[in-house]
Design a protein around this motif. Sequence first.
Motif: not given
Length: 207
Positions: A86-87, A90, A94, A100-103, A107, A111
């Motif tokens: 997942e990191d 993201r 980006r 800009d993914h917001r955890e 998703y 996305e």
Amino acid sequence: MTNPLSKLEAFKLDVLKEVGNIGAGHAATALSLLLDKPVDMNVPTVSLVPFEEVADKVGGAEQVVIAVYLRVEGDAPGHMFFLIQEDSARKMLRNLLAIDHREEIGYTEMEFSALSEIGNILAGSYLSSLADFTQLSMGPTVPSVAIDMAGAVLSYGLMLYGEMGDSALLIDTKFLEGHEAVEGFFFLIPDPESFDKIFSALGVPTE
């Protein structure tokens, strides 16, 4: 079954590495066209790993990953996975897509669709490269995409199609964007009888 790695001398493993290099080039070109921006990729690391170690390569069976799964059909059937933590997902959103993914909110459909398409392009590029090298007929099914633990994702293919082969071809792929690298893992797990077909097509003697 003998681990296929024991059958390969160094120069023969280099053939599989070249498959990875060409596949990476095809994937970078396809992604550049999709995103309308340059996409650079490192020369991938290519290796053969025992099936039971596949999940360990992405952080363990309980590591949450975004996965694209394809069934390979044709002369050398098998399973194909593209897994990304997942990191890294993201970073990909980006850096490659300016999202800009917001955890905390999961998703969005956009996305998820973007990550699915990138994984699909990567998997298809590597499979096409292997098919060209071996001159075997190998085609992908429609991909399935999921966010789940790595162990659960791998079990999905096993449940659908029964026993997998005992080794996997691993291509460790890194995208480069500025000073950040985005890492993803491509696994081809041929059915038990398919590795011999692939190696034979590459000129590698089988036992």
